[in-house]
Design an enzyme around this catalytic site. Structure first.
Site, PDB file in Angstrom:
ATOM      1  N   GLN A 242      -7.675   0.363   3.972  1.00 24.27           N
ATOM      2  CA  GLN A 242      -8.532  -0.220   5.017  1.00 24.27           C
ATOM      3  C   GLN A 242      -9.943  -0.512   4.516  1.00 24.27           C
ATOM      4  OE1 GLN A 242      -7.523  -1.331   7.784  1.00 24.27           O
ATOM      5  NE2 GLN A 242      -5.528  -0.333   8.036  1.00 24.27           N
TER       6      GLN A 242
ATOM      7  N   GLY B  92       0.818  -1.208   0.000  1.00 22.94           N
ATOM      8  CA  GLY B  92       0.000   0.000   0.000  1.00 22.94           C
ATOM      9  C   GLY B  92       0.851   1.257   0.000  1.00 22.94           C
ATOM     10  N   THR B  93       1.940   1.219   0.728  1.00 24.42           N
ATOM     11  CA  THR B  93       2.815   2.392   0.818  1.00 24.42           C
ATOM     12  C   THR B  93       3.391   2.743  -0.552  1.00 24.42           C
ATOM     13  OG1 THR B  93       3.346   1.866   3.107  1.00 24.42           O
ATOM     14  CG2 THR B  93       4.860   3.333   1.962  1.00 24.42           C
TER      15      THR B  93
ATOM     16  N   HIS C 209      -2.129  -7.497   2.323  1.00 26.22           N
ATOM     17  CA  HIS C 209      -2.133  -8.136   3.657  1.00 26.22           C
ATOM     18  C   HIS C 209      -3.222  -7.609   4.576  1.00 26.22           C
ATOM     19  CE1 HIS C 209       0.007  -5.226   6.428  1.00 26.22           C
ATOM     20  NE2 HIS C 209       0.184  -4.649   5.264  1.00 26.22           N
TER      21      HIS C 209
ATOM     22  N   ASN D  85      -7.621   4.058   9.381  1.00 27.38           N
ATOM     23  CA  ASN D  85      -7.079   2.833   9.967  1.00 27.38           C
ATOM     24  C   ASN D  85      -7.271   2.752  11.472  1.00 27.38           C
ATOM     25  OD1 ASN D  85      -5.239   5.061   9.434  1.00 27.38           O
ATOM     26  ND2 ASN D  85      -3.703   3.887  10.553  1.00 27.38           N
TER      27      ASN D  85
ATOM     28  N   CYS E  56       3.013   5.909  23.912  1.00 27.69           N
ATOM     29  CA  CYS E  56       4.066   4.978  24.305  1.00 27.69           C
ATOM     30  C   CYS E  56       4.234   3.814  23.341  1.00 27.69           C
ATOM     31  CB  CYS E  56       3.767   4.438  25.684  1.00 27.69           C
ATOM     32  SG  CYS E  56       3.865   5.729  26.910  1.00 27.69           S
TER      33      CYS E  56
ATOM     34  N   SER F  50      -3.930  -2.782  -0.379  1.00 35.15           N
ATOM     35  CA  SER F  50      -2.829  -3.586   0.137  1.00 35.15           C
ATOM     36  C   SER F  50      -3.301  -5.013   0.381  1.00 35.15           C
ATOM     37  CB  SER F  50      -2.337  -2.977   1.458  1.00 35.15           C
ATOM     38  OG  SER F  50      -1.472  -3.874   2.100  1.00 35.15           O
TER      39      SER F  50
END
Lengths: 384, 281
Positions: free
Chosen positions: A178, A71-72, A200, A150, A324, A198
């Site tokens: 997505q 996708g990128t 996957h 996403n 985080c 994409s």
């Protein structure tokens, strides 16, 4: 310990049917589709069959599908390729909640001197159409807006966006990574010029994607040195993965009803169960216009990474928009762009389902969630 | 997933000394909901002035919780003077280390302890006491705090400062100010190094002996962990010739090991003029 996998917006299990479709292309049919001999040449028709399968899922013509590595790559190729084809100083319009695969190339173009406008979203994560209208009014532009988010699953009104972009004479790319396979998409009725998907994310393996480029759309080729993919993306085709993506798209088309009924029902059950069992929780994002498999829940006064680790300890895989988890210090851009209050921003958890999830798994998560939340709230200085 | 040590995960899963001490002698509160982590530390002293009871409440990620838990274990039984000497590094070391991006969790522990001690001693606010000018507006970090953490942890880059104090992790406008503070710390370091007595000129035999010792003590154990080894072949002036053995021989990354480990260690322990080469076959 069994795994309850609720992180399908990150990646999905490869469907067994997809693996089965791919294996012959490792073992027997490993020829080069460009070869003049029968052994290689016979492979080409499997690549073309896959192209038809992908096109069919989108309502596109097979000639409009270019296979990519992910996708990128599709996002980069579309945005940079369209901007470069449009010439210097083209304007770029995107949103504040795009995936980094879109923001990255947009920011690169900004450094190159392009004017980049980022459209905001409201508290529900919905695109500010008035802002978009103004931005489009300022002159021709390359527009890149995601079909579905996403993190929250919020679906942008792509039909309206496409109409607006078309009227303004813009080129519209959508990152639909997505959305494809989760909601019906028919590009015959929506004037999107380019669309990224994409493998996957829809039960094909990692390492394969596609870019839809509507006929006559001006995009520079992004890989030079070969005739493959009509010269747009040179390089010998990744045949097994292309075949896998084709089969995955075929399955997605067959299963889309199940996604918007059974999977959505499971998601709703999970969401309602968590909200009922855990006080001080909220759902982030527009619940009406949302992917059927996604829910983003904020647990106030506790932090997302800590929740994920406790979930992981009982075998549940999810993800978080907390600072985080990313190694950055601020909560996710998407959550911040929506103006989610700080009490909830750091404690957002995304559960994303697939058709492989069961009632039993959802019940398991609902059962164990309160203990995790209570455990962390007992530690929190903000809970009296 | 983060590469947390077993000790971090243990303190996260089974945090020690959770809660608030009743009628505490000291209270320290640092962080906020906006910052993404916060810690409230309370303690009670016994009649000998030692920390008899220390408890914490923490909002934050796994390493923030583990760092708080570790802090309470670490300081229990200490006098206030002893506790005041505890650095963030002590907390991280107690846990067997923290990922670099998580070092700010250990700093938060030390800050809370400091605030609690200050409150006991001055009777003033239990909130973090801000000394000096705020440099990072996004996370409310002062120049004094950055200076202190940079000194304690030997920091040299802005990225490290962000990992340890969060400063610079928001809008990033304060990065030049952080650079300036780092330059000051670097200057202090150089001054300190310059005031150290100049090393005596070594005889050739002393130098070879020191090189051999450094290789045996500092370098070979590192390589042996990966199934490799190293042999000293020759020393000619400042040129040191070595040969890799075992897994290191023919290893693709051996040239990096050469510069980053072998040469770096020999320069650190023997002489900064040394150049290390691999024996030509």
């Amino acid at each position: 310990m069994r795994t309850v996998y609720l992180d399908n917006n990150a990646t999905t299990q490869v469907a067994p049917e997809v693996t089965d479709a791919m294996l012959p292309f490792f073992r027997d049919l490993w020829g080069n589709p460009s070869s003049m001999h029968y052994f290689g040449g016979q492979v080409a028709r499997h690549v073309e069959a896959a192209r038809e399968q992908v096109a069919a899922l989108l309502g596109a013509d097979p000639s409009e599908i270019v296979f990519t590595s992910c996708g990128t790559e599709s996002d980069n190729a579309a945005i940079r390729g369209a901007a470069e084809a449009a010439g210097r100083n083209v304007r770029i319009i995107t949103s504040r909640v795009e995936h980094p695969a879109v923001l990255g190339p947009c920011r690169h173009l900004k450094e190159q001197g392009c004017d980049v406008v980022e459209i905001g979203v409201d508290a529900d994560g919905q695109l500010n159409l008035e802002e978009l209208r103004k931005a489009l009014g300022a002159g021709p532009a390359v527009v890149s807006l995601m079909w579905a988010n996403n993190e929250t699953g919020v679906i942008f009104p792509m039909e309206t966006i496409a109409r607006m972009a078309k009227e303004a004479g813009g080129i519209l790319h959508t990152d639909a990574v997505q959305a494809v396979g989760k909601i019906p998409i028919d590009l015959r009725g929506i004037s999107v010029d380019m669309l990224s998907l994409s493998g996957h994310k829809l039960h094909a393996p990692k390492g394969i994607g596609a870019l839809f480029i509507r006929r006559k759309t001006k995009v520079l080729p992004w890989m030079l040195g070969g005739h493959q993919e009509r010269g747009r993306r040179a390089g010998t085709e990744n045949v097994p993965y292309i075949v896998g993506l084709g089969r995955a798209c075929e399955l997605a088309a067959a299963n889309i009803q199940e996604k918007i009924t059974r999977v959505a029902a499971l998601r709703d059950k999970l969401e309602a169960g968590i909200l009922a069992a855990c006080p001080d929780t909220r759902v982030n994002g527009d619940r009406k216009n949302r992917l059927p498999n996604t829910t983003n829940v904020s647990f106030q006064y506790i932090e997302g990474e800590a929740i994920l680790y406790h979930l992981s300890d009982i075998g549940v895989a999810a993800s978080s928009g907390s600072a985080c988890t990313s190694g950055s210090l601020e909560p996710s851009r998407v959550i911040r762009a929506m103006g989610v209050p700080f009490t909830a921003a750091h404690g957002s958890i995304r559960f994303s389902l697939s058709r492989y999830n069961t009632e039993e798994e959802i019940a398991f998560v609902i059962e164990h969630m309160p203990a995790i939340v209570n455990r962390l709230r007992a530690l929190s200085p903000f809970v009296k | 997933m983060w590469d947390y040590t077993g000790k971090v995960l243990d303190h996260f899963r089974n945090p020690r000394n959770v809660g608030e001490v009743e009628s505490p002698d000291g209270i320290g509160e640092v962080g906020s909901l906006a910052c993404g982590d916060a810690l409230k530390l309370t303690f009670k002293l016994d009649k000998n002035g030692r920390l008899a009871d220390v408890k914490f409440k923490t909002f934050g990620c796994a390493s923030a919780i583990a760092s708080s838990s570790a802090l309470t274990e670490l300081v229990k039984g200490m006098t206030l003077d002893e506790a005041a000497q505890v650095t963030n590094k002590d907390i991280a070391d107690y846990l067997g280390g923290l990922p670099e991006q998580k070092m700010h969790c250990s700093v938060m522990g030390r800050e809370a302890l400091e605030a609690a001690i200050a409150r006991y001693r001055t009777g003033k606010t239990g909130k973090k006491i801000l000394e000096g000018k705020v440099i990072c507006v996004c996370f409310g970090v002062t120049g004094e705090e950055i200076l202190r953490v940079a000194r304690d942890n030997n920091l040299t880059t802005v990225e490290q400062v962000t990992n340890y104090t969060k400063a610079g992790g928001g809008c990033g406008h304060c990065k030049p100010d952080i650079e300036a503070i780092l330059a000051r710390v670097e200057q202090e370091r150089r001054k300190a190094a310059a005031s150290r007595p100049a090393p005596q000129k070594m005889t050739v035999l002393q130098k070879i002996k020191l090189i051999k010792e450094t290789i045996d003590r500092e370098i070979r154990p590192l390589l042996q962990k990966d199934g490799g080894d190293l042999e000293l072949i020759d020393v000619a002036g400042d040129r040191v010739v070595v040969s890799f053995r075992g897994m290191c021989a023919g290893c693709q990354v051996a040239q990096f090991t050469m510069k980053d480990v072998v040469e770096a260690k020999l320069r650190e322990f023997v002489s900064s003029d040394l150049v290390v080469e691999e024996e030509k076959q």
